[in-house]
Design a protein around this motif. Structure first.
Motif: not given
Ligand SMILES: Nc1ncnc2c1ncn2[C@@H]1O[C@H](COP(=O)(O)OP(=O)(O)OP(=O)(O)O)[C@@H](O)[C@H]1O
Ligand SMILES: [Mg+2]
Ligand SMILES: [Zn+2]
Length: 252
Positions: A107-108, A204, A242-243, A245-246
């Motif tokens: 994700c992301g 994904n 890593k995501d 967005r986070k």
């Protein structure tokens, strides 16, 4: 100002072209001889139309290859930078080399960003007709088309999906593949493959060697025959990271 910004600004301003008065033709003087040539605004308008017809979601409209960071955080996986290089190679080589891309990753990690960046480049630099579709929305639109009071028929919806020169199908495997969805997807892939049209897919789900802790692989998700076909049609680009967005949230 980038070409896209110029297009969007002239679109919102609704200005007339000072070189041709919006006729699309410009008079060219060569000594005593007057000839006409296509005005640059004509090509811009075509690109503007292609951009609108591509149906890129608003949120991703700003995504480009330039603003995709190959190293968004220290010690990030090399696959992030490699993905950018492969997409750059793809857009530069298109249409001499027509091969699809299959972006796989968590994700992301930037799959949709890169897929959009690719079609935006093809539209703005090469004038190629492209189309973006979220796979789940496509299924929903097709299902809606079967209701009696629907404005569009199944073939109205499928026509651009089957015929547009480059198609992005975002989020493959996000929805459980019922036999009907599998048939539709197979039909789209085969038709496009037979007509030498390029498809970019994001998912994904991963292959066995990269699945990590994922409970299912892409093959388990979409079936062996479809995964096998994708090997033939698309170059696989795995992005590990890593995501974003986070990460962006924490950094700001
Ligand atoms: N390397 C990067 N450089 C710049 N922006 C990035 C990068 N990776 C991701 N982004 C940004 O982070 C956000 C999430 O990326 P994106 O939507 O492409 O992820 P995704 O892999 O498609 O995720 P999902 O599986 O949830 O669909 C977007 O706003 C995107 O522009
Ligand atoms: Mg995505
Ligand atoms: Zn003009």
């Amino acid at each position: 100002m980038t070409l896209q910004e110029t297009i969007l600004t002239s679109q919102t301003r609704g200005v007339r072209c000072k070189d041709c008065g919006d006729t699309g033709w410009r008079v060219k003087h060569q000594g005593p001889v007057e000839t006409v040539e296509r005005c640059t605004c004509y090509r811009m308008k075509r690109k503007e139309q292609l951009l609108l017809r591509a149906c890129i979601p608003e949120r991703y409209m700003q995504c480009s290859l330039e603003n995709y960071n190959p190293q968004p955080y220290p010690d990030c996986d090399a696959s992030i930078g490699r993905a950018k290089v492969l997409v750059e190679q793809f857009v530069k080589e298109y249409p001499a080399r027509k091969i699809g891309l299959l972006f796989m990753g968590g994700c992301g990690v930037g799959k949709t960003h890169l897929a959009v960046a690719a079609i935006k480049y093809l539209i703005l630099e090469k004038g190629i007709p492209c189309l973006f579709y979220d796979f789940r929305n496509l299924i929903k639109e097709l299902q809606n088309s079967y209701s009696r009071d629907s404005e569009y028929s199944e073939s109205d919806i499928l026509e651009p999906v089957l015929s547009r020169e480059v198609l992005v199908l975002d989020e493959l495997g996000a929805k459980v593949m019922s036999p009907w969805i599998r048939d539709i997807f197979t039909h789209i892939l085969i038709q496009r493959y037979n007509n030498n049209l390029v498809t970019l897919i994001t998912s994904n789900w991963m292959d066995e060697e990269d699945r990590g802790i994922q409970e299912e692989t892409l093959e388990e998700r979409i079936g062996y025959r479809l995964r096998s076909r994708l090997y033939e049609m698309c170059k696989t680009i795995v992005i590990k990271g890593k995501d974003y967005r986070k990460f962006r949230e924490i950094r700001n």
